[in-house]
Design a protein around this motif. Sequence first.
Motif, short mmCIF file in Angstrom:
data_model
loop_
_atom_site.label_atom_id
_atom_site.label_comp_id
_atom_site.label_asym_id
_atom_site.label_seq_id
_atom_site.Cartn_x
_atom_site.Cartn_y
_atom_site.Cartn_z
N ARG A 276 0.84 -1.19 0.00
CA ARG A 276 0.00 0.00 0.00
C ARG A 276 0.88 1.24 0.00
NH1 ARG A 276 -2.61 -0.83 5.88
NH2 ARG A 276 -0.72 -0.54 7.08
N LEU B 34 -3.22 5.77 0.13
CA LEU B 34 -3.61 6.32 -1.17
C LEU B 34 -4.18 5.23 -2.06
CD1 LEU B 34 -0.66 8.73 -2.01
CD2 LEU B 34 -2.94 9.30 -1.18
N PHE B 35 -3.48 4.10 -2.14
CA PHE B 35 -4.01 2.97 -2.90
C PHE B 35 -3.28 1.70 -2.50
CE2 PHE B 35 -0.93 5.06 -5.65
CZ PHE B 35 -0.10 4.03 -6.03
N TRP B 36 -3.93 0.58 -2.77
CA TRP B 36 -3.41 -0.75 -2.50
C TRP B 36 -2.94 -1.38 -3.81
CZ3 TRP B 36 -3.12 -3.30 2.20
CH2 TRP B 36 -3.73 -2.65 3.28
N MET B 37 -1.93 -2.23 -3.71
CA MET B 37 -1.43 -2.96 -4.89
C MET B 37 -1.31 -4.44 -4.52
SD MET B 37 1.64 -0.40 -6.00
CE MET B 37 2.12 -0.04 -4.31
#
Length: 65
Positions: free
Chosen positions: A50, A58-61
Amino acid sequence: MKPRIAVTADDTDWRMPVGGPGLLLEVPSWGHWRRRPLLHVEATRPYLLRVMLGGQPLFWMRVDD
């Protein structure tokens, strides 16, 4: 428009076994690097990353083979 980033092959011997091309990020554990930057990447459960800004995600990967 000309590109501003040039990507070249790296033939440095890192003495690390790698399965193929990728990205290696090495951050020293001493000096001013010990403070966590506002924008940083955290590794979580297996195969999840993340990107955080301060204390907010902000965002997950998900790492995919």
